[in-house]
Scaffold this active site. Structure first.
Site, PDB file in Angstrom:
ATOM      1  N   SER A 174      94.735 -32.256 -47.542  1.00  0.00           N
ATOM      2  CA  SER A 174      93.595 -31.387 -47.809  1.00  0.00           C
ATOM      3  C   SER A 174      93.863 -29.945 -47.373  1.00  0.00           C
ATOM      4  O   SER A 174      94.857 -29.360 -47.772  1.00  0.00           O
ATOM      5  CB  SER A 174      92.373 -31.991 -47.112  1.00  0.00           C
ATOM      6  OG  SER A 174      91.231 -31.656 -47.816  1.00  0.00           O
ATOM      7  N   LYS A 185      97.283 -27.650 -48.139  1.00  0.00           N
ATOM      8  CA  LYS A 185      97.436 -26.281 -48.652  1.00  0.00           C
ATOM      9  C   LYS A 185      98.441 -25.550 -47.752  1.00  0.00           C
ATOM     10  O   LYS A 185      99.333 -24.836 -48.212  1.00  0.00           O
ATOM     11  CB  LYS A 185      96.086 -25.539 -48.626  1.00  0.00           C
ATOM     12  CG  LYS A 185      94.912 -26.244 -49.344  1.00  0.00           C
ATOM     13  CD  LYS A 185      93.626 -25.426 -49.265  1.00  0.00           C
ATOM     14  CE  LYS A 185      92.302 -26.188 -49.293  1.00  0.00           C
ATOM     15  NZ  LYS A 185      91.925 -26.954 -50.425  1.00  0.00           N
ATOM     16  N   TRP A 187      86.496 -33.189 -56.600  1.00  0.00           N
ATOM     17  CA  TRP A 187      86.352 -31.848 -55.973  1.00  0.00           C
ATOM     18  C   TRP A 187      87.721 -31.148 -55.919  1.00  0.00           C
ATOM     19  O   TRP A 187      87.822 -29.934 -56.077  1.00  0.00           O
ATOM     20  CB  TRP A 187      85.771 -32.060 -54.580  1.00  0.00           C
ATOM     21  CG  TRP A 187      85.526 -30.873 -53.704  1.00  0.00           C
ATOM     22  CD1 TRP A 187      86.070 -30.650 -52.470  1.00  0.00           C
ATOM     23  CD2 TRP A 187      84.619 -29.776 -53.926  1.00  0.00           C
ATOM     24  NE1 TRP A 187      85.572 -29.485 -51.926  1.00  0.00           N
ATOM     25  CE2 TRP A 187      84.678 -28.925 -52.796  1.00  0.00           C
ATOM     26  CE3 TRP A 187      83.766 -29.423 -54.977  1.00  0.00           C
ATOM     27  CZ2 TRP A 187      83.930 -27.759 -52.675  1.00  0.00           C
ATOM     28  CZ3 TRP A 187      83.014 -28.247 -54.860  1.00  0.00           C
ATOM     29  CH2 TRP A 187      83.104 -27.443 -53.729  1.00  0.00           C
ATOM     30  N   HIS A 195      89.011 -39.154 -51.193  1.00  0.00           N
ATOM     31  CA  HIS A 195      89.739 -38.101 -50.474  1.00  0.00           C
ATOM     32  C   HIS A 195      90.123 -38.630 -49.087  1.00  0.00           C
ATOM     33  O   HIS A 195      89.268 -38.749 -48.214  1.00  0.00           O
ATOM     34  CB  HIS A 195      88.775 -36.913 -50.359  1.00  0.00           C
ATOM     35  CG  HIS A 195      89.360 -35.678 -49.787  1.00  0.00           C
ATOM     36  ND1 HIS A 195      90.245 -34.888 -50.464  1.00  0.00           N
ATOM     37  CD2 HIS A 195      89.171 -35.079 -48.580  1.00  0.00           C
ATOM     38  CE1 HIS A 195      90.570 -33.848 -49.716  1.00  0.00           C
ATOM     39  NE2 HIS A 195      89.946 -33.946 -48.561  1.00  0.00           N
TER      40      HIS A 195
HETATM   41  C1  GCU Z   1      86.554 -29.160 -48.050  1.00  0.00           C
HETATM   42  C2  GCU Z   1      87.170 -28.017 -48.829  1.00  0.00           C
HETATM   43  C3  GCU Z   1      88.527 -28.389 -49.405  1.00  0.00           C
HETATM   44  C4  GCU Z   1      89.415 -28.947 -48.328  1.00  0.00           C
HETATM   45  C5  GCU Z   1      88.717 -30.069 -47.600  1.00  0.00           C
HETATM   46  C6  GCU Z   1      89.461 -30.631 -46.393  1.00  0.00           C
HETATM   47  O1  GCU Z   1      86.216 -30.181 -48.907  1.00  0.00           O
HETATM   48  O2  GCU Z   1      86.268 -27.642 -49.817  1.00  0.00           O
HETATM   49  O3  GCU Z   1      89.151 -27.267 -49.995  1.00  0.00           O
HETATM   50  O4  GCU Z   1      90.640 -29.353 -48.875  1.00  0.00           O
HETATM   51  O5  GCU Z   1      87.470 -29.604 -47.099  1.00  0.00           O
HETATM   52  O6  GCU Z   1      90.261 -29.946 -45.811  1.00  0.00           O
HETATM   53  O7  GCU Z   1      89.157 -31.757 -46.017  1.00  0.00           O
END
Ligand code: GCU
Length: 413
Positions: free
Chosen positions: A251, A255, A342, A392
């Site tokens: 997540s 990134k 998402w 997720h």
């Molecule tokens: C939120 C956010 C995402 C991210 C995620 C996470 O959902 O919008 O961009 O990847 O958190 O880090 O769990």
């Protein structure tokens, strides 16, 4: 306040494939002046640098200077960890500049059966003590977001969160497969909040500066930098100095793993687990989380220039496939989850497809197709991909794939 912003931002979210706009992606193999990249050397020496500059200027922000690890200290070491099959080691990394002082705790488990085992290095969300229920793991003293279920009170780690995220780390499986695992709390490098006076940022401020410039690094870039500093340490440690290291992240930390691997070619590969918007997913598809939503909910993650593309992703002079391309020719694995819309699974997959021109340029096998592969049918090419059933998360299934894939692509003897 934060919740209101989130709900407001959700209104502009597209979840319909037929509403994905027509878009054009820049060709990673064409220089900014329009000339095609014609040799591997041109890619490595010139085009890579151009693409990194674009991501620094428009997405993650540039680091405004250098700062190295000042010192480190091995805090603890146990040859008999995990019932005797692993070495556990905990190291404190120290950064100092003027009045600024920061420390970050690295936790590693290394298998006994392999010398210089290949490693998965990833940041964690809530402290090293959450990745395994091991009473010897040290608690961080860094700020963390309060979380009742995780037992985090008054912004401090407590024993109550020991092992609470162990389901995300498959440590036994990793060790039994001959890999090591190394982790560090992201908040040791920069707390995950919209405050630029904590964490590593102030170390590089000019006189009087209190906030990064519009093209200077946000929190994701700081975390990526932290991954590289952990790698600096691994290169010093006699147990890991010759290990192949794969940056891995889930997540928001996925990134960061991608941006770390894109810049720092000492990483042998990168795994992006459900990294979504600003990670593996193509921005120009405007599907699921978009620039406006992510910048509203997490104003500190990217550089301020990225906010110029709120609702205007078509104007970005790049897209995330170019971030994937920066990993080439090193192995890259992109993972999605079926219910994680998402994060736009199709956009994550297509990023790998559109980065494949660069892998092919190096004679490597990437991804192809315009539709997602079937659920739970992994592809273990140099650019790997799977879409797993479920939500997720990072699951044992994900780790099973990463290990099988790494065994294949790292050319392990
Ligand atoms: C939120 C956010 C995402 C991210 C995620 C996470 O959902 O919008 O961009 O990847 O958190 O880090 O769990």
């Amino acid at each position: 306040m934060a919740l209101n912003l989130f709900i407001r931002a959700q209104k502009h979210i597209n979840y319909h494939e037929d509403k994905v706009p027509q878009f054009e992606l820049p060709d990673p193999l064409v220089m900014q002046d329009g000339t095609p990249v014609s040799s591997m050397e041109q890619w490595t020496r010139h085009r890579r640098g151009e693409i990194i500059d674009l991501f620094e200027e428009h997405v993650y922000g540039a680091r405004p200077g250098e700062i190295a690890l000042s010192s480190y200290q091995v805090m603890e070491e146990d040859q008999k960890a995990l019932g005797g099959k692993a070495l556990r080691k905990q190291i404190k990394l120290v950064f100092k500049k003027g009045d600024h002082y920061l420390e970050a705790l690295v936790l590693m488990y290394l298998p006994h059966q392999v010398d210089h085992a290949p490693l998965f290095l990833g940041l964690n969300f809530f402290g090293n003590h959450t990745v395994i229920d091991d009473p010897q793991v040290m608690l961080t003293s860094s700020w963390m977001r309060n979380n009742f279920n995780m037992g985090i009170k008054e912004h401090k780690a407590t024993d109550d969160s020991r092992g609470q995220l162990s389901h995300r780390w498959a440590i036994d499986r990793i060790i039994d497969s001959g890999f090591g695992v190394v982790t560090m709390y992201c908040g040791d490098i920069d707390p995950d909040r919209d405050d630029f006076n904590d964490g590593i940022h102030p170390f590089l401020y000019r006189e009087g500066q209190t906030h990064p410039q519009p093209n200077e690094w946000g929190t994701l870039a700081a975390w990526s930098w932290g991954l590289s500093r952990a790698l600096d340490y691994l290169k010093e440690d006699p147990h890991t100095s010759d290990s192949k290291v794969i940056a891995m992240g889930h997540s928001r930390l996925g990134k960061s793993a991608l941006w770390a691997g894109a810049q720092d070619t000492r990483f042998h590969g990168v795994i992006s687990n459900d990294s979504g918007c600003g990670g593996a997913a193509l921005s120009k598809r405007k599907f699921g989380e978009n620039a406006k939503a992510i910048n509203a909910n997490f104003p500190h993650w990217f550089c301020d220039n990225f906010k110029n593309y709120n609702g205007k992703e078509e104007e970005l002079p790049l897209d995330q496939h170019m971030l994937m391309a920066l990993i080439a020719p090193r192995p890259l694995y992109i993972a999605s989850a079926e219910k994680d819309i998402w994060a736009d699974p199709k956009g994550e997959f297509l990023s790998g497809v559109h980065a494949t021109v660069v892998y092919k340029f190096f004679g490597m096998e990437g991804l192809s197709g315009s539709e997602l592969p079937p659920v739970d049918q992994p592809i273990h090419h140099r650019v790997g991909y799977h879409i797993r059933s479920g939500k997720h998360e990072v699951t044992d299934y994900d780790w099973e794939q990463y290990i099988l894939w790494a065994q294949k692509v790292l050319d392990l003897e």
